[in-house]
Design an enzyme around this catalytic site. Structure first.
Site, mmCIF file in Angstrom:
data_model
loop_
_atom_site.group_PDB
_atom_site.id
_atom_site.type_symbol
_atom_site.label_atom_id
_atom_site.label_comp_id
_atom_site.label_asym_id
_atom_site.label_seq_id
_atom_site.Cartn_x
_atom_site.Cartn_y
_atom_site.Cartn_z
ATOM 1 N N GLU A 65 7.401 -49.981 5.635
ATOM 2 C CA GLU A 65 8.031 -50.628 6.773
ATOM 3 C C GLU A 65 9.468 -51.062 6.476
ATOM 4 O OE1 GLU A 65 3.599 -51.349 6.892
ATOM 5 O OE2 GLU A 65 5.178 -51.661 5.400
ATOM 6 N N HIS A 77 28.941 -62.093 -14.803
ATOM 7 C CA HIS A 77 28.297 -61.576 -13.599
ATOM 8 C C HIS A 77 28.744 -62.301 -12.337
ATOM 9 C CE1 HIS A 77 25.186 -60.859 -10.583
ATOM 10 N NE2 HIS A 77 24.826 -59.787 -11.256
ATOM 11 N N HIS A 103 -3.781 -59.369 10.746
ATOM 12 C CA HIS A 103 -3.056 -58.401 11.567
ATOM 13 C C HIS A 103 -2.652 -58.958 12.929
ATOM 14 C CE1 HIS A 103 -4.278 -55.681 8.479
ATOM 15 N NE2 HIS A 103 -3.901 -54.593 9.134
#
Length: 665
Positions: free
Chosen positions: A410, A255, A472
Site C-alpha cells: 500500500e 551528518h 479491518h
C-alpha cells in the site's frame, strides 16, 4: 568542481545554523560524475518533457541539489543559497517540487524519494510505449536517484525495489551513498544488510562497490548502468561523510549539524579552497555551466519532435495534451453523460461498484488514466474493460495494460503513484481498503503537499464490511484523512454522488483525492439538484409538503452509506409530524471551500443539527451540531446488519436522536 559543492554546503548550513552538510560533502564527486557527464537537462527549461529525472531521496542533504542547480545554471541565485532554510526562500530544509526550479519531487521522509523515482521511471516506460514509433523516439530518458542508508532501512524501499525489478525498469539508476554513518553513529550494529545481495535478489543489476570519490569510477559505473536493457541498476558508492573536514569526516557530527566556524576554516585549508564563503571562482562556474549544452540537447529533441509531429500529428497533439495535464476537450460532456446515466439508472449498488461504473465511463475516454490495486482488485473494483492488467515480457517490453497489480504494498503504491503523477502524462489511481490507508498515509500527505493529481480508491469504509472485524473496520480513518490540508476526501452515498466525486477528482489538477467507498449496497436517493453535489454538500431532501426553507425543524447531516439512514429517519419523523431536512455531505473538504451564503443555505442558522456517520464523532462538532450518531469505539466481528443495530445505526435511533435534540430546545 566537487570542492565547490563542499564549500557551498558547509557555508549554507553554517549560515543557517541548521542542516546536514555531511552528505553533500561526501557525495560531491558523485554529483560531478552524474550532473556534468550524464544528466540530460536544460537549466533554462526545467519542465522540458524528455529531460532526465533526478531525485535526491536522502533529501536531508538538500544542499547537494541546491549547489548542483545553482552551479549548472538554474534560476537559483547565490542569494537563495545564503538564505538556506529561511522563511520563503527557494532553498527549504528538504527539496520541494513547487518551490525550487529543477526539483522533481518533494523528498523528506526517507525512502519515498526512491519510490517516487520508481514511479517516474514507470511513467517514462509506459509513455514510450504509448507514443514512440519506428524512427521516432520522443520519449527516451533516464531516472536517477541518490539514496542513503536511511532510505534503505525504511521498509518502503523494499516495496519499491521489488516492483522496479518486476517491471524491468532498465532506465532507473540509483546511486547508493554507502558511508556507514547515520545520526546515531556507525550503522553497523543495526544495519547489517548485504545490500548488493538484497538488490540482486530483487532482480536488479548491481555495480560496485566503487570509490565514490573517484569521478571517473562513478562515471564508468553510470555508463555501464545505462547499458542495461531489462533491469534497474544500483550503483554502490563507498564514500566518507563530511569528506574534507579534518575532525568531522566519518562521524555522526557531520551528518546533521553545522561544522562550526573553526572546523570550516580547517576544512578550507585541507581542501586548498581559499575563497570566501559563498564565493565560487569564474573558472569553476564555467566548468559547471550547463546552459548551452542544455539548450543544445533540447533543441535537438525539438527537431526530432517536429519530425514526429509531421509523421504522426494526432499522436503529437495527444502527447502535448497529456504532458500538460489537460483533460480532453470533451471531458465536461463525458462527465455530464456519466452523471446523467447514473441518475437515470438509479442503481442500488455498493459505492465501490458505483466507482467501477464511473471508471468504465472515464477510462474508455481518458487514455491517461493508469489504475491499480494493492492485491485487492476484486474488492476495490479498480479494473475496467478498458484497462487490462499491465505485464512485461522477458525483454522488459510492456503490453498495452493500464491496470497495475501492486501486490500487498500500500505505501509503495501510494508513493509510486506520486512519482507517476509528477512525471506527467498519466493520472494514477490505486485501491486498497480504507483501514490500510494507515500504511500509505505519509505518501498521501506528500501528494497533498506537492499538489499532485493522485486518486486513492479506499473501499470497505466502515463497520459495514462486517465479519472481518475491527482490524479491518475503519472508524477514525475518514475523519483523520479529512484533516490533511489539500486532500479532498469524498464519501459518496450512491451512484450519482460517486460519479460526481470521480469527475471532481479528475478535474482537479492541483489536489489529490480520496474516495471512501462502501462494501454494502446503498439505496439510490432521488435528487433534483445534481449540480450541487460538486459543492461537497447539498440539500438532498426537504420535508414533505415544505415549499420554503423555514419549514424544517431540524437538519440531519449524513455522508456515505448513512445517507439512507437519514432518509429513512426523515420518513419516520414525518409520520410523527416532525419535519426535518436531510443534507448529504459527500465531501466536507469541498463544502468547507464554498462561500458563506451557500453554506448558510444548506445549513441554516437556528435549526438544530444532527450528524450521522459510522466514524468517530469528534469531527462533526465543527459544524455546530447538537448531537452525533457515531462510533467512538472499535467495531466488532459480525454481519453488517447485526453491527448496525448493535452500534445504533438504525433509522429509529437517528429519529430518536433528533427528537431528543428538539426536546432539549
Amino acid at each position: 568542481m566537487a570542492h565547490a559543492i563542499r564549500a557551498l554546503a558547509m557555508d549554507a548550513v553554517q549560515a543557517a545554523n541548521s542542516g546536514h552538510p555531511g552528505a553533500p560533502m561526501g557525495m560531491a564527486e558523485i554529483g560531478v560524475a552524474l550532473w556534468a557527464r550524464h544528466l540530460k537537462h536544460n537549466p533554462a527549461n526545467p519542465h522540458w518533457a524528455d529531460r532526465d529525472r533526478f531525485v535526491l531521496s536522502n533529501g536531508h542533504g538538500s544542499m547537494l541539489i541546491y549547489a548542483l542547480l545553482h552551479l549548472t545554471g538554474y534560476e537559483l541565485p547565490i542569494e537563495e543559497l545564503k538564505a538556506f532554510r529561511q522563511l520563503h526562500s527557494k532553498t527549504p530544509g528538504h527539496p520541494e517540487v513547487s518551490i525550487t526550479a529543477g526539483v522533481e519531487t518533494t523528498t523528506g521522509p526517507l525512502g519515498q524519494g526512491i519510490t517516487n523515482a520508481v514511479g517516474l521511471a514507470l511513467a517514462e516506460k509506459l509513455l514510450a510505449r504509448d507514443f514512440n514509433r519506428d524512427g521516432h523516439q520522443i520519449v527516451d530518458h533516464h531516472t536517477y536517484a541518490f539514496l542513503g542508508d536511511g532510505c534503505l532501512m525504511e521498509g518502503i524501499s523494499h516495496e519499491a525495489a521489488a516492483l522496479a525489478a518486476s517491471w524491468k525498469l532498465n532506465k532507473l539508476i540509483a546511486i547508493y551513498d554507502d558511508n556507514g554513518i547515520s545520526i546515531d553513529g556507525q550503522v553497523a550494529p543495526w544495519f547489517g544488510d548485504d545490500t548488493a545481495k538484497r538488490f540482486q535478489a530483487y532482480g536488479w543489476n548491481v555495480i560496485g562497490p566503487v570509490d565514490g570519490h573517484d569521478v571517473d569510477a562513478v562515471d564508468d559505473a553510470i555508463g555501464k548502468a545505462k547499458q542495461s536493457t531489462d533491469k534497474p541498476t544500483l550503483v554502490i558508492a563507498k564514500t566518507h561523510i563530511g569528506k574534507g573536514s579534518p575532525n568531522r569526516a566519518n562521524t555522526s557530527k557531520a551528518h546533521g549539524e553545522p561544522l562550526g566556524a573553526e572546523e570550516i576554516k580547517l576544512t578550507r585549508e585541507a581542501l586548498g579552497w581559499t575563497h570566501e564563503p559563498f564565493v565560487i571562482p569564474a573558472e569553476v562556474y564555467a566548468a559547471w555551466d550547463h546552459k548551452s549544452t542544455g539548450d543544445r540537447v533540447e533543441s535537438e529533441w525539438d527537431v526530432r519532435f517536429d519530425a514526429y509531429a509531421e509523421a504522426h500529428p494526432e499522436l503529437a497533439a495527444e502527447f502535448q495534451r497529456r504532458m500538460a495535464g489537460v483533460l480532453p476537450a470533451d471531458f465536461a460532456q463525458i462527465a455530464v453523460d456519466a452523471v446523467v446515466k447514473a441518475h437515470a439508472d438509479a442503481a442500488t449498488v455498493a459505492s465501490r461498484k458505483a466507482s467501477q461504473i464511473a471508471l468504465e465511463a472515464f477510462t474508455a475516454k481518458l487514455p491517461e488514466m493508469l489504475g491499480g490495486s494493492a492485491d485487492l482488485t476484486g474488492s476495490n473494483l479498480t479494473n475496467t474493460s478498458s484497462t487490462p492488467n499491465l505485464r512485461f515480457d522477458a525483454a522488459g517490453k510492456p503490453n498495452d495494460g493500464r491496470h497495475i497489480n501492486y501486490g500487498v504494498r500500500e505505501f509503495g503504491m501510494a508513493a509510486i503513484m506520486n512519482g507517476i503523477a509528477l512525471h506527467g502524462g498519466f493520472i494514477p489511481y490505486g485501491g486498497t481498503f480504507l483501514t490500510f490507508s494507515d500504511y500509505s498515509r505519509n505518501a498521501i500527505r506528500m501528494a497533498a503537499l506537492m499538489k499532485t493529481r493522485v486518486i486513492h480508491v479506499m473501499t470497505h469504509d466502515s463497520i459495514g464490511l462486517g465479519e472481518d472485524g475491527p482490524t479491518h473496520q475503519s472508524v477514525e480513518h475518514v475523519a483523520s484523512l479529512r484533516l490533511i490540508p489539500g486532500l479532498d476526501v469524498w464519501r459518496p452515498a450512491d451512484t450519482t454522488e460517486t460519479v460526481v466525486a470521480w469527475t471532481m477528482a479528475l478535474g482537479n489538477a492541483q489536489r489529490p483525492s480520496l474516495l471512501a467507498l462502501s462494501r454494502q449496497n446503498l439505496a439510490y436517493s432521488p435528487k433534483t439538484n445534481v449540480d450541487e453535489i460538486a459543492k461537497g454538500a447539498y440539500v438532498l431532501s426537504e420535508p414533505a409538503g415544505s415549499k420554503g426553507k423555514g419549514k424544517a425543524k431540524a437538519v440531519i447531516i449524513a455522508t456515505g452509506s448513512e445517507v439512507q439512514l437519514a432518509m429513512a429517519a426523515q420518513k419516520l419523523l414525518a409520520d410523527e409530524g416532525i419535519k426535518v431536512r436531510v443534507v448529504s455531505m459527500p465531501s466536507t473538504n469541498v463544502f468547507d471551500r464554498q462561500d458563506k451564503d451557500y453554506k448558510k443555505a444548506v445549513l441554516p442558522k437556528g435549526l438544530p443539527r444532527v450528524a450521522v456517520e459510522m466514524g468517530v464523532s469528534d469531527f462533526w462538532w465543527k459544524y455546530g451540531v447538537d448531537a452525533v450518531v457515531g462510533i467512538d469505539t472499535f467495531g466488532e466481528s459480525a454481519p453488517a446488519g447485526v453491527l448496525f443495530k448493535h452500534f445504533g445505526f438504525t433509522p429509529e435511533n437517528v429519529a430518536a436522536t433528533v427528537k431528543a435534540v428538539l426536546k432539549k430546545k
